[in-house]
Design an enzyme around this catalytic site. Structure first.
Site, PDB file in Angstrom:
ATOM      1  N   HIS A 206       0.812  -1.211   0.000  1.00 27.56           N
ATOM      2  CA  HIS A 206       0.000   0.000   0.000  1.00 27.56           C
ATOM      3  C   HIS A 206       0.851   1.270   0.000  1.00 27.56           C
ATOM      4  O   HIS A 206       0.365   2.342  -0.319  1.00 27.56           O
ATOM      5  CB  HIS A 206      -0.988  -0.003   1.169  1.00 27.56           C
ATOM      6  CG  HIS A 206      -0.393   0.180   2.515  1.00 27.56           C
ATOM      7  ND1 HIS A 206      -0.196  -0.848   3.411  1.00 27.56           N
ATOM      8  CD2 HIS A 206       0.048   1.289   3.152  1.00 27.56           C
ATOM      9  CE1 HIS A 206       0.323  -0.379   4.525  1.00 27.56           C
ATOM     10  NE2 HIS A 206       0.481   0.916   4.394  1.00 27.56           N
ATOM     11  N   ASP A 239       0.273  -7.693   1.205  1.00 32.19           N
ATOM     12  CA  ASP A 239       0.654  -6.307   1.480  1.00 32.19           C
ATOM     13  C   ASP A 239       2.171  -6.161   1.594  1.00 32.19           C
ATOM     14  O   ASP A 239       2.682  -5.484   2.485  1.00 32.19           O
ATOM     15  CB  ASP A 239      -0.001  -5.762   2.748  1.00 32.19           C
ATOM     16  CG  ASP A 239       0.115  -4.236   2.831  1.00 32.19           C
ATOM     17  OD1 ASP A 239       0.268  -3.597   1.769  1.00 32.19           O
ATOM     18  OD2 ASP A 239       0.089  -3.688   3.951  1.00 32.19           O
ATOM     19  N   SER A 321       4.393   2.691   7.835  1.00 36.68           N
ATOM     20  CA  SER A 321       4.137   1.508   7.019  1.00 36.68           C
ATOM     21  C   SER A 321       5.345   1.120   6.187  1.00 36.68           C
ATOM     22  O   SER A 321       5.975   1.960   5.549  1.00 36.68           O
ATOM     23  CB  SER A 321       2.959   1.748   6.075  1.00 36.68           C
ATOM     24  OG  SER A 321       1.761   1.724   6.788  1.00 36.68           O
TER      25      SER A 321
END
Length: 478
Positions: A206, A239, A321
Site C-alpha cells: 500500500h 501487502d 508503514s
C-alpha cells in the site's frame, strides 16, 4: 492497518477484539470503499457470498453478510468502517489511505509561543546565574570563604550495541523514507529497508501502490541522499512490495533478518519509520500478542490483505508503514503494516494515530514473498482450493455452497477436494491454530508455502474430522 496508510478497515475477526486497523501512512486520504457483500477464498479468491469482516476491523462496524461467495480475485471492496492509520496514508480509516503533510504552522501559533517561553526561561536563568555570582563574590570578599567549581566534563557517553540507541544507530542507515506519486499527482509517504546489496528495498504494497502504473517513486536515506526507484513486484494479498534503487550505491548494508517464529510475547521491539512525514523516527515497545488475525484494506476499493500478525505497542503512525520492526538485537522480525485506531488524530490532518495497537507482517512470511517478487515479479500464494465465508463468526471458516459466477466452491482436483472437504464443512483448526472465521483461515494459510502439508480439523453433521492437506499454489493477485 494504517501505520502508513489509511482507508477503510475490514471488520475484525471474532478472535481479535473488534477494532479499526490502520495501515502505516502512504497515499493521500482516500474515500472509504462502498459497503458491499463479499467473500474471500481460502486460496486468495473472493467469493461473492456472505460478506466477511477483517480480523481487525472497527469495533463499531461489524461486517454485513451476503449470499453467494465470490471465489474470483480480487475480492470486492471491504465493508466501510473507521480504520486506523498505519503507514503513509492519512484519513480516518484503514492503512490504505494516503498521507498528507500537515500545513506549516505560523510563528505566532503554538510553536511561536513555545519559543517565547523558552527564551524567557533562558533570560531568567541567565539573570539568576548572574545574581548568584555577584552574591557569592561579595560573600567571598567579606568572609574569605572559597567556592568550588563543578567539572565541565561529564565523562564519555558509551552506548552498548544492545541498547535502543545502539540498535537504532546501526539500523537507521539501512532504512529509507519512500515517496510514491501516481501519474495524477496523488501519493503518500511510507518507509522501507535495505534487503540486499543489489539495491532491493522491502516495504508494504500500500506504500507504493500509487506508483505501480507509471508513477514516480523515490527513496531517501537518513543522510539526505535520494534515489529514484522502480517497483520490482507487489503482492496485494500479502501487502508486501519490493522496489529497487536506480544507480544504487555500492556500500548498502542489508538489515539482518530474524526468525519471527521464535518471537515471544513480551520481547522488546523497536520500530523505525516516518510517522506523519517525520523521517527516521524510532519508537520502542514489546510484542503484545502473536498470530493476531488482521484483515485490512487501503480504502480504494481494492481487495483486502490478510495476515497473522505480530502485535506491538511500539508507537506506529501514518508513515511507519513498510518500516522494519526490530528485536532487541536489531534483527528484523516484521514489517510494520497497520494499526488499530479509535478515530481521527491531531496535527490538523484528520489522520488517526497510535493507541498502542500496531500490527506487523512476520518477517518469515515477508522474506518468502520478497524473494518470489524479486525472482518472478509476481506473488505466489498457498491455497486449499475452497471458497470460505467471510461472515462474522466465532465457530470457524465455513466452505460456501456456491462460488462466484457459478464456479464450484471446492476446486475440482484441488487440495481440498483431494482431502474430501465439501461445501458446508466448517474448518475449526489448521494444525494447532484455532480457526474462528474465514479471514483467520486465509491469514494462516498464507503463512505457509505451496507444497506444505497441514492438518485441518473440520466439522460436518455435528461430528469432528481431521484430514491432512497438501497446499496448492496460485500465482499473482488476479
Amino acid at each position: 492497518m494504517s501505520t502508513e496508510n489509511e482507508g477503510t478497515a475490514v471488520p475484525p475477526a471474532p478472535s481479535a477484539p473488534p477494532v479499526p486497523v490502520d495501515a502505516p501512512a502512504a497515499p493521500a486520504p482516500q474515500a472509504q470503499a462502498p459497503q458491499g457483500p463479499y467473500g474471500q477464498d481460502a486460496q486468495g479468491q473472493a467469493p461473492q457470498g456472505p460478506q466477511g469482516r477483517g480480523a481487525s476491523g472497527d469495533a463499531g462496524h461489524p461486517g454485513a453478510s451476503s449470499s453467494a461467495p465470490d471465489p474470483s480475485w480480487p475480492p470486492p471492496p471491504p465493508p466501510t468502517a473507521p480504520y486506523g492509520d498505519g503507514g503513509s496514508g492519512s484519513g480516518s480509516g484503514g492503512w490504505g489511505s494516503s498521507y498528507q503533510q500537515p500545513a506549516p504552522k505560523s510563528g505566532r501559533g503554538r510553536g511561536g509561543l513555545v519559543a517565547a517561553v523558552l527564551v524567557a526561561a533562558l533570560v531568567a536563568g541567565g539573570l539568576g546565574g548572574g545574581l548568584g555570582y555577584v552574591l557569592a563574590k561579595d560573600n567571598d570578599e567579606s568572609t574569605g570563604s572559597t567556592t568550588v567549581s563543578a567539572s565541565a566534563n561529564g565523562g564519555d557517553v558509551k552506548r552498548d550495541p544492545g541498547t535502543t540507541a545502539g540498535v537504532a544507530a546501526k539500523a537507521l542507515p539501512s532504512t529509507v523514507t519512500i515517496e510514491a506519486e501516481s501519474t495524477s499527482g496523488e501519493g503518500g509517504t511510507g518507509t522501507g529497508f535495505v534487503f540486499d546489496k543489489q539495491g532491493h528495498i522491502v516495504t508494504n504494497n500500500h506504500v507504493v501502490a500509487d506508483a505501480v502504473d507509471g508513477g514516480k517513486l523515490t527513496a531517501t536515506f537518513p543522510t539526505g541522499k535520494k534515489y529514484d526507484a522502480e517497483v520490482v513486484g507487489h503482492a496485494q494479498g500479502y501487502d508486501v512490495a519490493v522496489i529497487k534503487l536506480k544507480d544504487a550505491p555500492s556500500d548498502l548494508n542489508p538489515l539482518t533478518l530474524g526468525d519471527s517464529d521464535k518471537v515471544a510475547v513480551g520481547d522488546s521491539t523497536i520500530a523505525i519509520g516516518a510517522p506523519f512525514g517525520l523521517s527516521d523516527t524510532v519508537t520502542t515497545g514489546i510484542i503484545s500478542a502473536k498470530n493476531r488475525p488482521v484483515a485490512s484494506s487501503d480504502g480504494s476499493g481494492s481487495q483486502a490483505s490478510y495476515m497473522s500478525a505480530l502485535q506491538t505497542d511500539a508507537s506506529i503512525n501514518p508513515g511507519n508503514s513498510g518500516g522494519p520492526l526490530l528485536d532487541a538485537q536489531g534483527n528484523v522480525i516484521g514489517i510494520n503494516s497497520a494499526i488499530q485506531s479509535t478515530g481521527n488524530g491531531g496535527f490538523g490532518t484528520g489522520q488517526s494515530g497510535s493507541i498502542g495497537l500496531g500490527f506487523a507482517i512476520p518477517i518469515n512470511q515477508a522474506k518468502y514473498v520478497a524473494q518470489e517478487l524479486i525472482k518472478n515479479g509476481k506473488p505466489v500464494y498457498a491455497k486449499i482450493g475452497a471458497s470460505v465465508s467471510l461472515d462474522d463468526s466465532s465457530d470457524g471458516a465455513q466452505i460456501t455452497d456456491q462460488g462466484a459466477g457459478g464456479a464450484a466452491p471446492v476446486e475440482p482436483g484441488g487440495p481440498a477436494a483431494k482431502a474430501g472437504l465439501k461445501p458446508g464443512d466448517v474448518i475449526t483448526k489448521l494444525d494447532d491454530r484455532v480457526i474462528d472465521s474465514g479471514p483467520t483461515l486465509i491469514g494462516e494459510i498464507w503463512t505457509h508455502q505451496p507444497g506444505d502439508k497441514v492438518t485441518i480439523t473440520y466439522e460436518r453433521g455435528g461430528k469432528q474430522h481431521t484430514v491432512d492437506v497438501t497446499l496448492g499454489s496460485r500465482v499473482g493477485d488476479n
